[in-house]
Motif scaffolding. Sequence first.
Motif, PDB file in Angstrom:
ATOM      1  N   CYS A  52       0.856  -1.183  -0.028  1.00 53.31           N
ATOM      2  CA  CYS A  52       0.108   0.030   0.096  1.00 53.31           C
ATOM      3  C   CYS A  52       1.065   1.316  -0.051  1.00 53.31           C
ATOM      4  O   CYS A  52       2.074   1.131   0.460  1.00 53.31           O
ATOM      5  CB  CYS A  52      -0.912   0.244   1.294  1.00 53.31           C
ATOM      6  SG  CYS A  52      -1.746   1.557   1.450  1.00 53.31           S
ATOM      7  N   THR A  97       0.848   3.674   1.992  1.00 53.45           N
ATOM      8  CA  THR A  97       1.134   3.816   3.213  1.00 53.45           C
ATOM      9  C   THR A  97       2.664   3.397   3.580  1.00 53.45           C
ATOM     10  O   THR A  97       3.355   4.051   4.454  1.00 53.45           O
ATOM     11  CB  THR A  97       0.179   3.756   4.245  1.00 53.45           C
ATOM     12  OG1 THR A  97      -0.900   4.279   3.888  1.00 53.45           O
ATOM     13  CG2 THR A  97       0.245   4.265   5.628  1.00 53.45           C
ATOM     14  N   PHE A 155       5.133   5.498   1.968  1.00 54.07           N
ATOM     15  CA  PHE A 155       5.242   6.634   2.896  1.00 54.07           C
ATOM     16  C   PHE A 155       5.945   6.760   4.033  1.00 54.07           C
ATOM     17  O   PHE A 155       6.883   7.426   4.421  1.00 54.07           O
ATOM     18  CB  PHE A 155       3.571   7.076   3.328  1.00 54.07           C
ATOM     19  CG  PHE A 155       3.442   8.057   4.214  1.00 54.07           C
ATOM     20  CD1 PHE A 155       3.529   9.598   4.143  1.00 54.07           C
ATOM     21  CD2 PHE A 155       3.015   7.544   5.531  1.00 54.07           C
ATOM     22  CE1 PHE A 155       3.297  10.417   5.080  1.00 54.07           C
ATOM     23  CE2 PHE A 155       2.737   8.607   6.742  1.00 54.07           C
ATOM     24  CZ  PHE A 155       2.952  10.094   6.284  1.00 54.07           C
ATOM     25  N   ASP A 179       6.523   9.868   7.617  1.00 58.74           N
ATOM     26  CA  ASP A 179       5.637   9.542   8.597  1.00 58.74           C
ATOM     27  C   ASP A 179       5.979   9.860  10.230  1.00 58.74           C
ATOM     28  O   ASP A 179       7.105   9.304  10.419  1.00 58.74           O
ATOM     29  CB  ASP A 179       5.487   8.073   8.618  1.00 58.74           C
ATOM     30  CG  ASP A 179       4.375   7.529   9.528  1.00 58.74           C
ATOM     31  OD1 ASP A 179       3.877   8.407  10.348  1.00 58.74           O
ATOM     32  OD2 ASP A 179       3.935   6.332   9.292  1.00 58.74           O
ATOM     33  N   PRO A 180       5.378  10.872  10.729  1.00 53.56           N
ATOM     34  CA  PRO A 180       5.928  11.009  12.282  1.00 53.56           C
ATOM     35  C   PRO A 180       5.953   9.898  12.918  1.00 53.56           C
ATOM     36  O   PRO A 180       6.851  10.104  14.065  1.00 53.56           O
ATOM     37  CB  PRO A 180       4.829  12.046  12.725  1.00 53.56           C
ATOM     38  CG  PRO A 180       3.963  12.340  11.501  1.00 53.56           C
ATOM     39  CD  PRO A 180       4.128  11.437  10.560  1.00 53.56           C
ATOM     40  N   GLU A 181       5.300   8.755  12.650  1.00 58.27           N
ATOM     41  CA  GLU A 181       5.368   7.680  13.503  1.00 58.27           C
ATOM     42  C   GLU A 181       6.256   6.463  13.005  1.00 58.27           C
ATOM     43  O   GLU A 181       6.369   5.758  13.437  1.00 58.27           O
ATOM     44  CB  GLU A 181       3.969   7.041  13.838  1.00 58.27           C
ATOM     45  CG  GLU A 181       2.952   7.890  14.574  1.00 58.27           C
ATOM     46  CD  GLU A 181       1.853   7.136  14.748  1.00 58.27           C
ATOM     47  OE1 GLU A 181       1.299   7.042  16.157  1.00 58.27           O
ATOM     48  OE2 GLU A 181       1.125   6.711  14.055  1.00 58.27           O
ATOM     49  N   HIS A 215       1.121  -3.845   6.148  1.00 56.63           N
ATOM     50  CA  HIS A 215      -0.144  -3.947   6.937  1.00 56.63           C
ATOM     51  C   HIS A 215      -1.429  -4.318   6.018  1.00 56.63           C
ATOM     52  O   HIS A 215      -2.498  -4.348   6.534  1.00 56.63           O
ATOM     53  CB  HIS A 215      -0.525  -2.533   7.481  1.00 56.63           C
ATOM     54  CG  HIS A 215      -0.707  -1.426   6.107  1.00 56.63           C
ATOM     55  ND1 HIS A 215       0.420  -0.814   5.380  1.00 56.63           N
ATOM     56  CD2 HIS A 215      -1.681  -0.856   5.750  1.00 56.63           C
ATOM     57  CE1 HIS A 215      -0.332  -0.122   4.569  1.00 56.63           C
ATOM     58  NE2 HIS A 215      -1.535  -0.214   4.582  1.00 56.63           N
ATOM     59  N   ILE A 255      -6.244  -1.336  12.513  1.00 56.45           N
ATOM     60  CA  ILE A 255      -7.215  -0.729  13.301  1.00 56.45           C
ATOM     61  C   ILE A 255      -7.896  -2.042  14.233  1.00 56.45           C
ATOM     62  O   ILE A 255      -8.637  -2.612  13.579  1.00 56.45           O
ATOM     63  CB  ILE A 255      -8.210   0.041  12.726  1.00 56.45           C
ATOM     64  CG1 ILE A 255      -7.349   1.203  12.019  1.00 56.45           C
ATOM     65  CG2 ILE A 255      -9.040   0.594  13.880  1.00 56.45           C
ATOM     66  CD1 ILE A 255      -8.304   2.446  11.348  1.00 56.45           C
ATOM     67  N   ARG A 295      -3.716   1.484  20.694  1.00 63.29           N
ATOM     68  CA  ARG A 295      -3.122   2.698  19.888  1.00 63.29           C
ATOM     69  C   ARG A 295      -1.739   3.052  20.022  1.00 63.29           C
ATOM     70  O   ARG A 295      -0.891   3.291  19.380  1.00 63.29           O
ATOM     71  CB  ARG A 295      -4.051   3.715  19.488  1.00 63.29           C
ATOM     72  CG  ARG A 295      -3.953   4.784  18.571  1.00 63.29           C
ATOM     73  CD  ARG A 295      -3.747   4.219  17.208  1.00 63.29           C
ATOM     74  NE  ARG A 295      -3.173   5.184  16.394  1.00 63.29           N
ATOM     75  CZ  ARG A 295      -1.769   5.583  16.045  1.00 63.29           C
ATOM     76  NH1 ARG A 295      -0.848   4.740  16.848  1.00 63.29           N
ATOM     77  NH2 ARG A 295      -1.386   6.195  15.046  1.00 63.29           N
ATOM     78  N   MET A 297       2.193  -0.736  12.298  1.00 61.88           N
ATOM     79  CA  MET A 297       1.153  -0.785  12.396  1.00 61.88           C
ATOM     80  C   MET A 297       0.493  -1.908  12.951  1.00 61.88           C
ATOM     81  O   MET A 297      -0.658  -2.232  12.614  1.00 61.88           O
ATOM     82  CB  MET A 297       0.502  -0.687  11.152  1.00 61.88           C
ATOM     83  CG  MET A 297       0.836   1.051  10.206  1.00 61.88           C
ATOM     84  SD  MET A 297       0.414   1.143   8.625  1.00 61.88           S
ATOM     85  CE  MET A 297      -1.448   1.304   8.743  1.00 61.88           C
ATOM     86  N   CYS A 324      -6.458  -3.640   3.237  1.00 64.10           N
ATOM     87  CA  CYS A 324      -6.325  -2.261   3.321  1.00 64.10           C
ATOM     88  C   CYS A 324      -7.279  -1.547   2.478  1.00 64.10           C
ATOM     89  O   CYS A 324      -8.123  -0.830   2.538  1.00 64.10           O
ATOM     90  CB  CYS A 324      -5.033  -1.605   3.678  1.00 64.10           C
ATOM     91  SG  CYS A 324      -4.995   0.301   4.005  1.00 64.10           S
TER      92      CYS A 324
HETATM   93  N1  AHE Z   1       1.009   7.493  11.178  1.00 69.32           N
HETATM   94  C1  AHE Z   1       0.665   8.805  10.409  1.00 69.32           C
HETATM   95  C2  AHE Z   1      -0.679   8.615   9.956  1.00 69.32           C
HETATM   96  C3  AHE Z   1      -0.960   7.401   9.177  1.00 69.32           C
HETATM   97  C4  AHE Z   1      -2.344   7.262   8.845  1.00 69.32           C
HETATM   98  O1  AHE Z   1      -3.128   8.022   8.894  1.00 69.32           O
HETATM   99  N2  AHE Z   1      -2.536   5.944   9.027  1.00 69.32           N
HETATM  100  C5  AHE Z   1      -4.243   5.360   8.735  1.00 69.32           C
HETATM  101  C6  AHE Z   1      -4.160   4.144   7.976  1.00 69.32           C
HETATM  102  S1  AHE Z   1      -3.321   4.308   6.402  1.00 69.32           S
HETATM  103  C7  AHE Z   1      -3.373   2.820   5.783  1.00 69.32           C
HETATM  104  O2  AHE Z   1      -2.842   2.510   4.670  1.00 69.32           O
HETATM  105  C8  AHE Z   1      -4.823   5.071   9.753  1.00 69.32           C
HETATM  106  O3  AHE Z   1      -5.588   4.160  10.269  1.00 69.32           O
HETATM  107  N3  AHE Z   1      -5.120   6.115  10.729  1.00 69.32           N
HETATM  108  C9  AHE Z   1      -5.530   6.099  11.929  1.00 69.32           C
HETATM  109  C10 AHE Z   1      -4.503   5.785  13.196  1.00 69.32           C
HETATM  110  O4  AHE Z   1      -5.154   5.871  14.480  1.00 69.32           O
HETATM  111  O5  AHE Z   1      -3.297   5.683  12.739  1.00 69.32           O
HETATM  112  C11 AHE Z   1       0.665  10.177  11.096  1.00 69.32           C
HETATM  113  O6  AHE Z   1       0.581  11.204  10.512  1.00 69.32           O
HETATM  114  O7  AHE Z   1       1.116  10.174  12.504  1.00 69.32           O
END
Ligand code: AHE
Length: 369
Positions: free
Chosen positions: A40, A42, A45, A51-53, A62, A89, A110, A136, A169
């Motif tokens: 995907c 993401t 990314f 990605d800040p995380e 994922h 999730i 989370r 994730m 996803c």
């Molecule tokens: N870690 C990023 C945010 C990434 C993000 O928004 N992830 C989505 C799923 S993308 C799947 O391809 C998501 O589920 N977000 C909800 C969550 O709780 O992460 C950031 O910007 O920190």
Amino acid sequence: MKTRAAIAWEPNRPLEIEEIDLEGPKDGEVLVRIVTTSLCHTDVFTLSGDDPEGLFPCVLGHEGCGVVEEVGRGVTSVKPGDHVIPLYIPEDPNCPYIKSGKTNLCQTIRKTQGAGVMPDGTSRFSYKGKQILHYMGTSTFSEYTVLPEISVAKISKEAPLSKASVMGCAVPTGMGAVRNTAKVEAGATVAVFGLGAVGMAVIQGAVMSGASRIIGIDINPSKFLLAKALGATECLNPKDYDAPIQDVLVDMTGGGLDYTFEAVGSVDLMRAALESCHKGWGESTVIGVAGAGQEIATRPFQLVTGRVWRGTAFGGVRGRSELPGMVDEWMNGDFSVDPYITHHMNHNQINTAFDLLKAGKSIRSVIHF
Ligand code: AHE
Ligand code: NAD
Ligand code: ZN
């Protein structure tokens, strides 16, 4: 045990396949053998460093599916042999967010998930004694992975695991954005920015909802053929117009769209998608993920005059209670996942999957272990 996994050692470095150590499932956890995983945007990314995380070293991935091999103490809802889709999730019925009935954003794990560890604060992956982080909560780029019980959805054994990864996803995200988040009604007009797998699933969801007009927008016209085959009534390349794309869309729809979706991850396109909506009622849903530090903007007047800005994660789908039903819809022939899968490859070719997606030459590459 040992598992062959694609390690992301640091941002922007190609993944390296290594045989690494994997601790078995602890209480409330399950060991899953991943049969296929797909790539995907993401994952791209996060590997880009935006990605800040994003934490390294880690095992990305994922969007996958597999078979439960072993369960830890206290696990009751799945057993060895069950076919499952890992959930980024989770769905914990005791989570207040889930109990609210208003969101799919379960928060039970989370914090630890975002820190790349299991709910007890430790990682199950290591290499030569050095900790490798989860990603994730799923880490599907490994032939075996460990997940919390609340992070797996048990699916029908009829669903072929050679293709079911895309149900992890892209498909539920795009379809769910239309059906659960925007709640597009029959006869509505829709535009989707970005014709990757997520945007294509928006088109498929819009068709299933009975939308009357579905406009696909992408700067890569090679995506238009599939978009139209899935049900887009028109496709536009913003590069073909001098005017801003929102002005073009408002003109060609006599005032704007009922629903728009952003499936790229560009804050400029998020604005364009909102401003393409019809005055008084148009609703725009943000699906794309934008990099650290980026922010969206528009004139508040856009909202004062009745447009609505929303966002969605995993299409608002509650993974354990709703994803198995979506897999059944696929099995019943209500939709097909075949159009999303442009490439099949083996685990050793995972960096090729990254190259193809970044070059706009694939929709989804399915990686087989
Ligand atoms: N870690 C990023 C945010 C990434 C993000 O928004 N992830 C989505 C799923 S993308 C799947 O391809 C998501 O589920 N977000 C909800 C969550 O709780 O992460 C950031 O910007 O920190
Ligand atoms: P993808 O790379 O397959 O598709 C993105 C598409 O956007 C490509 O076709 C590309 O040509 C197009 N594009 C790029 N720049 C554009 C521009 N300026 N104008 C128009 N089109 C443009 O990606 P994907 O896997 O379909 O994911 C799409 C986005 O959705 C990503 O940001 C991803 O991180 C995000 N995503 C979010 C969720 C969620 O739960 N919210 C889930 C999955 C993916
Ligand atoms: Zn994804």
